[in-house]
Structure formats: C-alpha cells, structure tokens
Design an enzyme around this catalytic site. Structure first.
Site, PDB file in Angstrom:
ATOM      1  N   ARG A  46      50.965  30.369 -12.794  1.00  0.00           N
ATOM      2  CA  ARG A  46      51.050  31.641 -12.036  1.00  0.00           C
ATOM      3  C   ARG A  46      50.306  32.656 -12.969  1.00  0.00           C
ATOM      4  O   ARG A  46      49.583  33.513 -12.453  1.00  0.00           O
ATOM      5  CB  ARG A  46      52.500  32.067 -11.975  1.00  0.00           C
ATOM      6  CG  ARG A  46      52.600  33.597 -11.463  1.00  0.00           C
ATOM      7  CD  ARG A  46      53.928  33.825 -10.739  1.00  0.00           C
ATOM      8  NE  ARG A  46      55.090  33.429 -11.520  1.00  0.00           N
ATOM      9  CZ  ARG A  46      55.775  33.720 -12.348  1.00  0.00           C
ATOM     10  NH1 ARG A  46      55.318  34.535 -13.042  1.00  0.00           N
ATOM     11  NH2 ARG A  46      56.847  33.075 -12.849  1.00  0.00           N
ATOM     12  N   TYR A  98      42.228  47.633   8.790  1.00  0.00           N
ATOM     13  CA  TYR A  98      42.467  46.483   9.357  1.00  0.00           C
ATOM     14  C   TYR A  98      44.208  46.652   9.875  1.00  0.00           C
ATOM     15  O   TYR A  98      45.057  47.128   9.029  1.00  0.00           O
ATOM     16  CB  TYR A  98      42.636  45.354   8.248  1.00  0.00           C
ATOM     17  CG  TYR A  98      43.113  44.067   8.603  1.00  0.00           C
ATOM     18  CD1 TYR A  98      42.559  43.305   9.620  1.00  0.00           C
ATOM     19  CD2 TYR A  98      44.416  43.589   7.872  1.00  0.00           C
ATOM     20  CE1 TYR A  98      43.057  41.891   9.768  1.00  0.00           C
ATOM     21  CE2 TYR A  98      44.905  42.212   8.250  1.00  0.00           C
ATOM     22  CZ  TYR A  98      44.150  41.332   9.280  1.00  0.00           C
ATOM     23  OH  TYR A  98      44.587  40.127   9.557  1.00  0.00           O
ATOM     24  N   ASP A 170      38.103  48.104   0.706  1.00  0.00           N
ATOM     25  CA  ASP A 170      38.102  46.770   1.251  1.00  0.00           C
ATOM     26  C   ASP A 170      36.508  46.482   1.531  1.00  0.00           C
ATOM     27  O   ASP A 170      36.079  47.144   2.638  1.00  0.00           O
ATOM     28  CB  ASP A 170      39.148  46.935   2.379  1.00  0.00           C
ATOM     29  CG  ASP A 170      39.256  45.492   2.930  1.00  0.00           C
ATOM     30  OD1 ASP A 170      38.372  44.707   3.141  1.00  0.00           O
ATOM     31  OD2 ASP A 170      40.377  45.150   3.658  1.00  0.00           O
ATOM     32  N   LYS A 195      37.452  35.513   5.331  1.00  0.00           N
ATOM     33  CA  LYS A 195      36.517  35.789   6.301  1.00  0.00           C
ATOM     34  C   LYS A 195      35.491  35.287   5.497  1.00  0.00           C
ATOM     35  O   LYS A 195      35.203  33.907   5.308  1.00  0.00           O
ATOM     36  CB  LYS A 195      36.575  37.382   6.457  1.00  0.00           C
ATOM     37  CG  LYS A 195      37.930  37.923   6.765  1.00  0.00           C
ATOM     38  CD  LYS A 195      38.546  37.317   7.928  1.00  0.00           C
ATOM     39  CE  LYS A 195      40.238  37.611   8.146  1.00  0.00           C
ATOM     40  NZ  LYS A 195      40.441  39.322   7.798  1.00  0.00           N
TER      41      LYS A 195
HETATM   42  C1  LIG Z   1      41.897  39.823   7.604  1.00  0.00           C
HETATM   43  C2  LIG Z   1      41.503  41.025   6.726  1.00  0.00           C
HETATM   44  C3  LIG Z   1      42.566  41.652   5.758  1.00  0.00           C
HETATM   45  C4  LIG Z   1      43.655  40.694   5.562  1.00  0.00           C
HETATM   46  O1  LIG Z   1      43.492  39.569   5.044  1.00  0.00           O
HETATM   47  P1  LIG Z   1      44.112  38.108   5.325  1.00  0.00           P
HETATM   48  O2  LIG Z   1      43.330  36.928   4.394  1.00  0.00           O
HETATM   49  O3  LIG Z   1      44.189  37.557   6.583  1.00  0.00           O
HETATM   50  O4  LIG Z   1      45.584  38.262   4.872  1.00  0.00           O
HETATM   51  C5  LIG Z   1      42.426  42.414   5.193  1.00  0.00           C
HETATM   52  N1  LIG Z   1      41.224  43.478   5.597  1.00  0.00           N
HETATM   53  C6  LIG Z   1      40.292  43.159   6.316  1.00  0.00           C
HETATM   54  C7  LIG Z   1      39.144  44.233   6.722  1.00  0.00           C
HETATM   55  C8  LIG Z   1      40.368  41.919   7.021  1.00  0.00           C
HETATM   56  O5  LIG Z   1      39.790  41.614   7.737  1.00  0.00           O
END
Ligand SMILES: *Cc1c(COP(=O)(O)O)cnc(C)c1O
Length: 377
Positions: A46, A98, A170, A195
C-alpha cells in the site's frame, strides 16, 4: 527528452537487476527487511510497490513533474487530492466537470463540509468573482465533457497565485501528450488513466502528478492513509498503454479531423463541438495551450429520439460510456454519463437530449464515416 521518447525511456522502464526491458509485475504485498526497520525501499505494497513506483515515475516524467501517484480509479485520485483540504474550505470548480466529480462534491464531500461553487471557468472573471476568504483551491477540467469547453490555464494560474490557491487540473481529455498543466502553472495534475493513458478499455485507474516536494509528501501520506492504490497488474497495463500513447493520439486526431469535416457537411447535424474548429469558443486558448485537439467530438442531431436511433444503428462505434480507447465509442450524455446531473442543470449547461458524444478510435476513418452516414439516415 521529448514526449515521444519519454513514453519509451522516461522514468523507470526496465529492470536493472535482470536487464528485463519491461518492468516486472511485482505481485507482492510485503517485503523482507534485512534487519528490524532496515528495508530496501519497500515495506508494504500500500505504501509502495516497485511496479506501481515505475508507473508513477513515468507519469511524473511525462507531466514534467517531480512525483507521481497511482490510484485504483480516477475518482480515487480525485478524492485523495480533495483530502488535502479541510472541512470548512471552499473549492471553485469548472461547472461542467465530469459527472463523478460533481457527485463526489455534492453528495459525499459536502457531508464533511467541504464547500464548492461551480462556475464557467472559461470566463476568468467569473472564477475570480466566486473566490471567498474560505477558498483554498481551483479545480479545473479542460477540455470538458461533453461540450469541450476550454479554460485558459495560464489565467487560472495567475488567479491561483494572487489568492494563494491550489490549482488542480483534470487533464484526462487532453492527455500529457497534448497539454502539460504543470508547465502552465498548475500545482496538481490528475487523470482518469482509464481513458487515453490506458487506452484499450481494459483497466480502471487514476494518476496524480505534482512538482513540489511538500505536496508530494502530503499526497503520499494521504495515498498511504486512505489506501486507494493501484495494483501491480493494472500498473503494468498502464505502462504498456503509455508506450503507444503518442502513436494513438496522432492516429486518433487524424481520424477525428476527418470525421469533424464529414459532420460539418451533413445536414442532419446542427451544432458541432470540437476545439479544433475555428468557430469553437475556446479555439484560440486551445491553440495556445495544447499541441493537439484530441479525439472527442459532440454534435447535436436535434432530438433525443433521433439521437437514440443513431446510437442503435452504428456498427463500428460501440455504444458505451467512457472514452479514449483504440475502439470508437459513442454515447448519449443526457441519458448516460450525465444522467446523474439534474435535468434542469443539464439544460443550463447546454447538454441537450439530442447531443451525441463520440470518442474517436484508431479504425479506418472511411469505415467510421460510412458508419455515421448510414446511421444518420
Ligand atoms: C472518467 C473520468 C473521471 C473518473 O475516472 P474513473 O477512472 O472512471 O474513476 C474523472 N475525470 C474525467 C474527465 C473523466 O473522464
């Protein structure tokens, strides 16, 4: 080292001891100590795992940061970053963040009295006007989902410095290949690595990068305390994904440009949202702060009914949430990714029922265009 080379040679990419050119998957929870309290850098997985550590070093390198952190999902990464703040603090956030980030702030962290305001961050004046004496952070997503709104990160950095705020970005949609927020003045950059970074629809993961030792120490402390870490197998998959990130992004963008042109010529399509278009509101800022416009397009086909027909008729676009994969994906934000946002608020944001979002993959662009053509009929 330039970005494409970093993807292959950045951070830790092999194994010193055996010469393996791929980092081994250290499927292990605990580590032998040579004497009490005397370990070789790893104690418990961890706190740190060699495979995860290798991934963390590569992403830090790609984002031009000094330390990286890997989590079990993008939301785990975002939650960990929010834990830097205290109850009573206030965060100013991009209004069309998001859906999961919106839910985290409004349904979970609100219970711990972490306050927030949603603002149109493409308008710096609105951002500055919403800052109170409790504000501790700006949380920006650019480009956003699904309208691909662009926020000027240098302007955000100026505002953050002036008011002594953390600037959190982000960077999921742009990827570190097209946009490096730390270079533009951000303090923390984060990703849903599920993604583009993973890129093959086979792993859920989150990443965080910082460029200050003080923040790195704090985030590592919270990562270890909260424990939402990424496992070694998934860490390895992300490193594998990163090796082709540049190639994939180039192929995706080339396809996307062709599809945008096709959509422009189609009479059944009204508004098209793509930052590479000159009439897109954020085009100028996007040109300034990103080196590519990525693979996301949203377009309006007039009604929810028509949109659903299109989604049911496509053959090569997979009807699915998520984005950023080698396969093209198609979705209906109002009923899928943004369903957790109240209808009233969706209307305010401009997320109409007929708005279709596509995440372009690396298939042959001719096949993709033919597919959209027959589906739009
Ligand atoms: C998918 C997404 C998230 C969340 O991520 P997960 O891996 O699904 O928990 C956060 N920000 C953006 C812009 C996203 O497309």
């Amino acid at each position: 080292m330039r970005a494409k080379t970093k993807m292959i040679h950045g951070g830790i990419t092999g194994d010193e001891q055996t010469g393996a050119v791929s980092v081994p998957i250290y499927q292990v929870s605990t580590y032998k100590q040579d004497s009490v309290g005397n370990h070789r850098g790893f104690e418990y997985s961890r706190t740190g795992n060699p495979t995860r550590h290798a991934l963390e070093s590569v992403i830090a390198n790609l984002e031009n940061g000094t330390a990286g952190f890997a989590f079990g999902s993008g939301m785990a990464a975002i939650t960990t970053v929010m834990m830097l703040l205290d109850s009573g603090d206030h965060v100013v956030m991009t209004d069309d963040v998001y859906g999961g980030s919106y839910r985290l702030m409004t349904k979970v962290l609100n219970r711990f009295e972490l306050d927030h305001s949603f603002v149109d961050s493409s308008n710096p004046e609105e951002v500055e006007a919403s800052i109170t004496d409790k504000t501790k952070a700006l949380y920006i997503e650019t480009p956003t989902n699904p309208l691909l709104k662009i926020t000027d990160l240098e302007k955000m950095s100026q505002i953050a410095k002036k008011h002594n705020l953390l600037l959190i970005v982000d960077n999921t949609f742009a990827t570190p290949y097209w946009q490096q927020p730390l270079d533009l003045g951000a303090d923390i950059v984060l990703h849903s690595a599920t993604k583009y970074i993973g890129g093959h629809s086979d792993v859920v993961a989150g990443l965080v990068v910082v460029n200050s030792d003080e923040l790195a120490e704090k985030i590592h402390f919270i990562q270890n305390s909260v424990g939402a870490v990424l496992g070694p197998q998934d860490s390895w998959l992300l490193m594998r994904g990163i090796k082709t990130l540049a190639l994939r992004m180039e192929a995706i963008e080339a396809n996307t440009k062709k599809i945008v042109e096709f959509l422009q010529s189609h009479e059944g399509v009204s508004t098209i949202y793509y930052p590479g278009l000159e009439d897109h509101k954020g085009h100028k800022v996007a040109e300034k702060q990103t080196s590519g416009h990525g693979g996301m397009i949203s377009f309006d086909v007039g009604s929810g009914e028509r949109a659903e027909k299109v989604l049911e008729s496509v053959k090569y676009f997979t009807l699915a949430e998520s984005l950023g994969a080698v396969e093209s994906l198609i979705s209906l934000p109002a009923k899928m990714t943004h369903a957790s946002i109240p209808a009233e608020r969706r209307a305010e944001l401009g997320i109409t029922d007929g708005l279709i979002r596509v995440s372009v993959g690396i298939e042959d662009s001719e096949d993709l265009m033919e597919d959209l053509m027959q589906a739009l009929k």
